[in-house]
Structure formats: C-alpha cells, structure tokens
Design a protein around this motif. Structure first.
Motif, PDB file in Angstrom:
ATOM      1  N   VAL A  17       5.039  -5.467   6.549  1.00 46.41           N
ATOM      2  CA  VAL A  17       4.312  -4.291   6.084  1.00 46.41           C
ATOM      3  C   VAL A  17       3.549  -4.670   4.825  1.00 46.41           C
ATOM      4  O   VAL A  17       4.069  -5.396   3.958  1.00 46.41           O
ATOM      5  CB  VAL A  17       5.277  -3.118   5.794  1.00 46.41           C
ATOM      6  CG1 VAL A  17       4.619  -2.061   4.927  1.00 46.41           C
ATOM      7  CG2 VAL A  17       5.769  -2.499   7.090  1.00 46.41           C
ATOM      8  N   ARG A  18       2.336  -4.192   4.704  1.00 47.80           N
ATOM      9  CA  ARG A  18       1.549  -4.464   3.506  1.00 47.80           C
ATOM     10  C   ARG A  18       1.619  -3.261   2.571  1.00 47.80           C
ATOM     11  O   ARG A  18       1.176  -2.170   2.921  1.00 47.80           O
ATOM     12  CB  ARG A  18       0.097  -4.780   3.861  1.00 47.80           C
ATOM     13  CG  ARG A  18      -0.794  -5.004   2.637  1.00 47.80           C
ATOM     14  CD  ARG A  18      -2.080  -5.716   2.983  1.00 47.80           C
ATOM     15  NE  ARG A  18      -1.860  -7.069   3.451  1.00 47.80           N
ATOM     16  CZ  ARG A  18      -1.623  -8.117   2.640  1.00 47.80           C
ATOM     17  NH1 ARG A  18      -1.584  -7.936   1.318  1.00 47.80           N
ATOM     18  NH2 ARG A  18      -1.441  -9.313   3.144  1.00 47.80           N
ATOM     19  N   THR A  19       2.210  -3.451   1.409  1.00 42.42           N
ATOM     20  CA  THR A  19       2.245  -2.417   0.377  1.00 42.42           C
ATOM     21  C   THR A  19       1.039  -2.588  -0.534  1.00 42.42           C
ATOM     22  O   THR A  19       0.268  -3.543  -0.404  1.00 42.42           O
ATOM     23  CB  THR A  19       3.535  -2.513  -0.457  1.00 42.42           C
ATOM     24  OG1 THR A  19       3.464  -3.663  -1.322  1.00 42.42           O
ATOM     25  CG2 THR A  19       4.766  -2.618   0.440  1.00 42.42           C
ATOM     26  N   ALA A  20       0.890  -1.686  -1.480  1.00 36.00           N
ATOM     27  CA  ALA A  20      -0.238  -1.769  -2.403  1.00 36.00           C
ATOM     28  C   ALA A  20      -0.186  -3.043  -3.243  1.00 36.00           C
ATOM     29  O   ALA A  20      -1.215  -3.548  -3.687  1.00 36.00           O
ATOM     30  CB  ALA A  20      -0.253  -0.537  -3.312  1.00 36.00           C
ATOM     31  N   TRP A 175       5.944   5.345  -5.817  1.00 37.32           N
ATOM     32  CA  TRP A 175       5.818   4.222  -4.886  1.00 37.32           C
ATOM     33  C   TRP A 175       5.893   4.729  -3.450  1.00 37.32           C
ATOM     34  O   TRP A 175       5.123   4.280  -2.584  1.00 37.32           O
ATOM     35  CB  TRP A 175       6.919   3.196  -5.166  1.00 37.32           C
ATOM     36  CG  TRP A 175       6.859   2.002  -4.277  1.00 37.32           C
ATOM     37  CD1 TRP A 175       6.152   0.857  -4.487  1.00 37.32           C
ATOM     38  CD2 TRP A 175       7.520   1.848  -3.009  1.00 37.32           C
ATOM     39  NE1 TRP A 175       6.329  -0.011  -3.429  1.00 37.32           N
ATOM     40  CE2 TRP A 175       7.160   0.564  -2.509  1.00 37.32           C
ATOM     41  CE3 TRP A 175       8.365   2.643  -2.253  1.00 37.32           C
ATOM     42  CZ2 TRP A 175       7.633   0.084  -1.288  1.00 37.32           C
ATOM     43  CZ3 TRP A 175       8.838   2.173  -1.033  1.00 37.32           C
ATOM     44  CH2 TRP A 175       8.475   0.898  -0.561  1.00 37.32           C
ATOM     45  N   VAL A 176       6.800   5.649  -3.171  1.00 39.75           N
ATOM     46  CA  VAL A 176       6.886   6.237  -1.834  1.00 39.75           C
ATOM     47  C   VAL A 176       5.569   6.920  -1.470  1.00 39.75           C
ATOM     48  O   VAL A 176       5.036   6.731  -0.371  1.00 39.75           O
ATOM     49  CB  VAL A 176       8.068   7.225  -1.764  1.00 39.75           C
ATOM     50  CG1 VAL A 176       7.998   8.056  -0.485  1.00 39.75           C
ATOM     51  CG2 VAL A 176       9.398   6.473  -1.833  1.00 39.75           C
ATOM     52  N   ARG A 177       5.057   7.716  -2.371  1.00 34.56           N
ATOM     53  CA  ARG A 177       3.781   8.409  -2.106  1.00 34.56           C
ATOM     54  C   ARG A 177       2.676   7.421  -1.744  1.00 34.56           C
ATOM     55  O   ARG A 177       1.891   7.656  -0.808  1.00 34.56           O
ATOM     56  CB  ARG A 177       3.376   9.205  -3.346  1.00 34.56           C
ATOM     57  CG  ARG A 177       2.016   9.905  -3.247  1.00 34.56           C
ATOM     58  CD  ARG A 177       1.520  10.314  -4.633  1.00 34.56           C
ATOM     59  NE  ARG A 177       1.337   9.144  -5.494  1.00 34.56           N
ATOM     60  CZ  ARG A 177       1.238   9.212  -6.821  1.00 34.56           C
ATOM     61  NH1 ARG A 177       1.322  10.378  -7.449  1.00 34.56           N
ATOM     62  NH2 ARG A 177       1.062   8.108  -7.545  1.00 34.56           N
ATOM     63  N   ASP A 178       2.623   6.317  -2.458  1.00 36.18           N
ATOM     64  CA  ASP A 178       1.509   5.383  -2.300  1.00 36.18           C
ATOM     65  C   ASP A 178       1.700   4.390  -1.156  1.00 36.18           C
ATOM     66  O   ASP A 178       0.716   3.784  -0.710  1.00 36.18           O
ATOM     67  CB  ASP A 178       1.304   4.600  -3.610  1.00 36.18           C
ATOM     68  CG  ASP A 178       0.905   5.497  -4.771  1.00 36.18           C
ATOM     69  OD1 ASP A 178       0.406   6.616  -4.524  1.00 36.18           O
ATOM     70  OD2 ASP A 178       1.123   5.074  -5.929  1.00 36.18           O
ATOM     71  N   ASN A 179       2.938   4.215  -0.682  1.00 38.84           N
ATOM     72  CA  ASN A 179       3.198   3.129   0.264  1.00 38.84           C
ATOM     73  C   ASN A 179       3.899   3.520   1.554  1.00 38.84           C
ATOM     74  O   ASN A 179       3.902   2.743   2.506  1.00 38.84           O
ATOM     75  CB  ASN A 179       4.043   2.044  -0.428  1.00 38.84           C
ATOM     76  CG  ASN A 179       3.313   1.351  -1.545  1.00 38.84           C
ATOM     77  OD1 ASN A 179       2.495   0.463  -1.312  1.00 38.84           O
ATOM     78  ND2 ASN A 179       3.599   1.751  -2.773  1.00 38.84           N
ATOM     79  N   ILE A 180       4.520   4.685   1.593  1.00 42.35           N
ATOM     80  CA  ILE A 180       5.422   4.974   2.704  1.00 42.35           C
ATOM     81  C   ILE A 180       4.706   5.117   4.039  1.00 42.35           C
ATOM     82  O   ILE A 180       5.300   4.896   5.104  1.00 42.35           O
ATOM     83  CB  ILE A 180       6.277   6.229   2.403  1.00 42.35           C
ATOM     84  CG1 ILE A 180       7.591   6.176   3.183  1.00 42.35           C
ATOM     85  CG2 ILE A 180       5.512   7.513   2.698  1.00 42.35           C
ATOM     86  CD1 ILE A 180       8.484   5.018   2.815  1.00 42.35           C
ATOM     87  N   GLY A 184       5.628   3.842   8.239  1.00 39.34           N
ATOM     88  CA  GLY A 184       5.788   4.843   9.282  1.00 39.34           C
ATOM     89  C   GLY A 184       6.120   6.228   8.780  1.00 39.34           C
ATOM     90  O   GLY A 184       6.369   7.142   9.572  1.00 39.34           O
ATOM     91  N   GLY A 185       6.141   6.426   7.471  1.00 35.45           N
ATOM     92  CA  GLY A 185       6.498   7.715   6.904  1.00 35.45           C
ATOM     93  C   GLY A 185       5.300   8.572   6.560  1.00 35.45           C
ATOM     94  O   GLY A 185       4.176   8.092   6.429  1.00 35.45           O
ATOM     95  N   ASP A 186       5.561   9.865   6.414  1.00 34.23           N
ATOM     96  CA  ASP A 186       4.536  10.838   6.039  1.00 34.23           C
ATOM     97  C   ASP A 186       4.722  11.193   4.569  1.00 34.23           C
ATOM     98  O   ASP A 186       5.715  11.835   4.197  1.00 34.23           O
ATOM     99  CB  ASP A 186       4.680  12.097   6.909  1.00 34.23           C
ATOM    100  CG  ASP A 186       3.625  13.146   6.625  1.00 34.23           C
ATOM    101  OD1 ASP A 186       2.871  13.000   5.633  1.00 34.23           O
ATOM    102  OD2 ASP A 186       3.558  14.139   7.384  1.00 34.23           O
ATOM    103  N   PRO A 187       3.817  10.803   3.681  1.00 30.77           N
ATOM    104  CA  PRO A 187       3.980  11.088   2.249  1.00 30.77           C
ATOM    105  C   PRO A 187       3.933  12.573   1.924  1.00 30.77           C
ATOM    106  O   PRO A 187       4.318  12.967   0.815  1.00 30.77           O
ATOM    107  CB  PRO A 187       2.814  10.333   1.607  1.00 30.77           C
ATOM    108  CG  PRO A 187       1.791  10.195   2.690  1.00 30.77           C
ATOM    109  CD  PRO A 187       2.582  10.061   3.960  1.00 30.77           C
ATOM    110  N   ASP A 188       3.498  13.389   2.858  1.00 31.95           N
ATOM    111  CA  ASP A 188       3.476  14.838   2.646  1.00 31.95           C
ATOM    112  C   ASP A 188       4.744  15.522   3.146  1.00 31.95           C
ATOM    113  O   ASP A 188       4.874  16.743   3.050  1.00 31.95           O
ATOM    114  CB  ASP A 188       2.255  15.454   3.339  1.00 31.95           C
ATOM    115  CG  ASP A 188       0.945  14.989   2.736  1.00 31.95           C
ATOM    116  OD1 ASP A 188       0.882  14.846   1.499  1.00 31.95           O
ATOM    117  OD2 ASP A 188      -0.017  14.742   3.484  1.00 31.95           O
ATOM    118  N   ARG A 189       5.686  14.736   3.687  1.00 29.13           N
ATOM    119  CA  ARG A 189       6.965  15.303   4.150  1.00 29.13           C
ATOM    120  C   ARG A 189       8.113  14.486   3.559  1.00 29.13           C
ATOM    121  O   ARG A 189       8.881  13.857   4.277  1.00 29.13           O
ATOM    122  CB  ARG A 189       7.037  15.323   5.679  1.00 29.13           C
ATOM    123  CG  ARG A 189       6.225  16.409   6.319  1.00 29.13           C
ATOM    124  CD  ARG A 189       6.705  16.671   7.752  1.00 29.13           C
ATOM    125  NE  ARG A 189       6.482  15.523   8.611  1.00 29.13           N
ATOM    126  CZ  ARG A 189       6.979  15.422   9.853  1.00 29.13           C
ATOM    127  NH1 ARG A 189       7.766  16.384  10.335  1.00 29.13           N
ATOM    128  NH2 ARG A 189       6.713  14.366  10.599  1.00 29.13           N
TER     129      ARG A 189
END
Length: 514
Positions: A17-20, A175-180, A184-189
C-alpha cells in the motif's frame, strides 16, 4: 517447492500500500491484509522530546510493515516495563492496520482502537489487541496505534505542550484520515473505540477542537473519569523531578533517559500516599497521571462540553462492566477482605457530597463492607463517568446508546464477576491469547464465544451504519443493553447508583493545600 521459492512466492503476494509518506509492504493472515509498525509521526526523542507529534518524513522504496513498532516507555505494572525494554527503539509512534480488502475503492468502515492502561502503560502490540478477527468477521478496517504514556505523554511540564498523549492520538487519527482509503477504508466512516484510559481518551477526543471532523462515531468503554487540573498535574511533575534533583522543565527532564524517567514515575507512584492531602482522590487510587484540562488541548471536561452540545453530531456508545473494581481488589488483596473501617474510609473519600457515606448505606441497606467498598470505587472511577457521558451527550442534543456488561468472568473461580477489562477479549474476539484472555478461564466456553459474537456484531454494526441493535438511551425510559449469556434490554439497571451521583459534577480534579 523449495524454501526459497516458497519465500519468494509469499513475498510476491504480500500486500503493498502506498501511504502519503511512502509504500509499505505487509502480510496476509487468514484472509486479512495486515500492516504493522507503520509510522504516523516522527520519533518523539532528541529535539522532539516532549514536543507535539511531527508528521513523519517520506521514505524511498517499500518499507517492511510486518512487525509492531517499539512501544513507548512503560510503567512497571504487569511487567510492561520489561516488555517495552525487550523491544528497544525510539520509533514509538506507529500504527497497525488490518483490512479484509485493501483495495483503494473498498470504502469499508474504519474502527480505530485506543488502548487503556491508566495513562501509564499501554502498547498496541499486545496480542489481545490483534484486529484480525474483528476485521475479517466484521467487514471493517481495524487500526491500532501507540501513544506516549506516563511522564512522556501526560506530565504537565514547563516548556512542553500539555496532553502529548492525546496529541499523539490526534496525529494517528489525522494519519487515518489521510491514508486509510489506500487500505480499503472510508475516511468519512471512522469510529474511535477505547477502554479504561482509552475510554477516557475517547471522551476527551469528543470535545477537542483538534480532533473535530476526524471521526464520526465513538465507543467509550469503562471511561476512566479522572481528568486533572493543571495545578494538580504540575504538582505531580514537581514530585517526579524532585526524585531526580531536577527542575520540572522540558529542558531538565529531556536530559533523563526515557526508561529511567518512566522508572521515576514508578518511584513516585510507590509512595503516592504521602501526597494524599495535596492530590486527593487520585492519590487514594494510585493514579499519578491523567488527561489534563489545560484549557487549550483539552478545553474543559468531557461532561461539561458534551452537555453544551460540542459533539452532538457524533454518535456515541458508552457503557461499563457491572463489577468494575473486582479485578483491582484481586490484585491488591482486598477482594473479600474489606473491613468496616476500610469501607467507611472509601465512602468518605469517594462518595459524592453531601453526606455520601450515609446515602450509600441508606441506598444499599443490605450491603456489607465488601460490596460498599467495591461499589463506591467502581462508581467513582468508571461506572458513573461512563453513564454520565451518555447523559451529557443527550443533554447536548446528541444521540447515545448505553450498555452494561453483566456476564461473570469464569476465570479465578468466577469471583471476579463482570470485572474491568473483561470487555476487551470479547470485543476483539481474542479469547485464547493475551493478558485479558485469562479472565475467561481454561479455553473459551460456548457462552464466551456467543457473547463475543454479539458484542463484535454490535460494535461493527454501529461502525457501519450507527445502529448497534438496541434503542438509543433517553431520560424517560433509560433503555440499556445488558450483555450477558442472553443479551437483553432493561430500563435503568443502575438506578441506585445513578440517583446517588445525579447531582455530582465530574470536574477537573484539584490540587489541595496550595
């Protein structure tokens, strides 16, 4: 197939996975993509010692993410200091991710766990916090992470920001907001969930400006109700610095090795009773550190801010275990051994004014010293802070669901009842490994498996669509989910304690004798 070929095949199938900040290569475990030890902030050492967390620098190539990062320095409780020293390193601020579908477009709900530990211990790499089963069976992305504890994270130090541990938690959520999405995650949930000091941290995050917009839902389990005033927290730091013949400043304390500094906190804790007249209730309960209501990072207590509507747009579950204090009684040797004098002292120190001891005895006329002692300790530290959190959320125009864990732990012959920490293996489904799994006795029973499935289903349903499967709490019916062998819903199950504490204000704990 040769060993080399097998290893090559496994490496080729490992999820990337590529993070910021750069790419991370994880592993696959029972159908779940797992990434461990991913840094979300720079190591808080050197010039960053006692500073707010700083965003992690970018790296080139693929970073291996198959092992947990080293934990922050720990207090000497349950051998956690030795565990942390066995995994040396200063890259304390790392996150771990379990995803059933790491495709960037999966849009799965995200559950971010904040572990407890009385603000002095806690590391995300403990086996009880493995998120694999929760992610796999719940269809959610699970995130755990480390944050600074003890003096490093929560001491009030001149020249350093307050609540560095809470700031680490905000950095992890950023970090979750910017990378999740890449996992496979939804940063709005995003749902934050935590227990004990982790539950207290969830309560704090609900009302912190810095955390606004970083999560949509929250689960506060057994909320530790201690929040310190700056004066009290600073006085504890003075005592810690005095052990080292130093000033209580960032410049002086930064000269001390982190492991030695954690041991200094232990030294103060060991003789905390000598400060009972100055530090009050925390000294009686051996609680040297907590989140600080500093007016900036944490502007006010969670109950005050929630009642004013500060988090009315966040959906909340709050609850506690029925017998929160039993585990501590077993640890300190008071379980079943409380004298009448000890019970009266506990009532005098902890029961809410006015005339708390008499009111407790009148409300529980058949209770002996053991029950009175356990009840007032549990009510003050966990049970009523959790219930009042939900009530404050409703008062502020928000929505809350309330639960109580009433299933008795079979470990230690069943004497622990529904004790503190019993919810942790049930929530994660880790019923055979980890420190808390010992509460379940020899091997998980069918009852434990069934109850765990109920709780995991409720938590993941709440994270998915906001409905855990029982009615929201209100001031008329006070409907509460009772998690037992056969979960039910009951009206106002803790009415006795609720009425005893209904006029009490959970304020920031003061420093006396200034």
């Amino acid at each position: 197939m040769s060993v080399a070929a097998s290893q090559s095949s496994e490496s080729a199938s490992a999820p990337v996975v590529r993070t910021a900040a750069g790419a991370v290569r994880g592993s696959r475990e029972e159908g779940v993509a797992v990434f461990r030890g991913v840094p979300f902030a720079e190591p808080p050492v050197g010039e960053l010692r006692f500073a707010a967390p700083r965003a992690v620098r970018e790296w080139d190539g693929e970073r291996e993410a198959v092992a947990y990062g080293p934990p922050p320095p720990q207090a000497g409780v349950f051998g956690m200091d030795a565990l942390s020293q066995a995994a040396p390193g200063d890259d304390w601020l790392t996150a771990n991710v379990w995803s059933p579908d790491p495709g960037a477009g999966a849009g799965l709900p995200v559950m971010v766990w904040i572990q407890g530990g009385a603000y002095v211990i806690g590391m995300s790499g403990l086996p009880e916090y493995d998120g694999g089963r929760l992610a796999r069976e719940g269809g959610v992305v699970v995130v755990t992470f480390n944050y600074r504890v003890g003096i490093e994270g929560f001491a009030q130090i001149d020249g350093a920001p307050a609540n560095r541990g809470l700031l680490d938690q905000v950095a992890a959520l950023e970090w979750v907001r910017d990378n999740i999405r890449a996992f496979g995650g939804d940063p709005d949930r995003v749902t934050v969930f935590g227990q004990s000091a982790g539950g207290g941290s969830v309560a704090a995050l609900l009302v912190m400006d810095r955390a606004r917009g970083l999560f949509r839902r929250a689960v506060a389990q057994s909320v530790q109700g201690t929040y310190f005033s700056p004066e009290l927290a600073a006085d504890v730091t003075v005592a810690c610095a005095a052990e080292l013949a130093l000033r209580p400043t960032a410049a002086d304390l930064a000269t001390v090795d982190p492991v030695r500094l954690a041991a200094t906190g232990d030294a103060v804790t060991a003789k905390i009773s000598q400060w009972a007249e100055r530090w009050g209730r925390p000294a009686h309960r051996t609680i040297p550190f907590a989140a600080v209501v500093d007016g900036d990072v944490l502007p006010t207590t969670p109950w005050e801010a929630l009642a004013a509507g500060s988090a009315r747009d966040i959906e909340l579950i709050a609850g506690h275990a029925r017998d929160e204090h039993r585990l501590f009684g077993a640890i300190d040797g008071t379980l079943g051994q409380v004298t009448e004098e000890q019970a009266e002292a506990a009532l005098r120190i902890l029961a809410p004014a006015p005339d708390g001891p008499r009111r407790y005895r009148d409300a529980l006329p058949d209770a002996g010293p053991d029950e009175l002692y356990e009840r007032v300790h549990a009510d003050w530290l966990f049970r009523m802070p959790s219930l009042r959190l939900a009530e404050a959320q409703i008062q502020g125009g928000g929505r809350a669901h309330v639960y109580e864990l009433t299933w008795s732990a079979p470990g230690m012959g069943g004497v622990l009842g529904a004790c503190h920490g019993l919810d942790v293996p049930l929530v994660f489904g880790n019923l055979t490994h980890g420190q808390t799994a010992g509460l379940l006795g020899e091997g998980p029973s069918a009852q434990a498996e069934s109850l765990s499935a109920h709780i995991r289903g409720a938590w993941t349903a709440f994270a998915t669509h906001g409905d855990p499967g029982w009615p929201a709490y209100d001031s008329a019916r006070r409907l509460t989910r009772l998690f037992d062998t056969h979960p039910t819903v009951a009206p106002d199950p803790e009415k006795t304690s609720r009425l005893l504490w209904q006029d009490h204000t959970f304020a920031a704990l003061p420093l006396f004798g200034q």
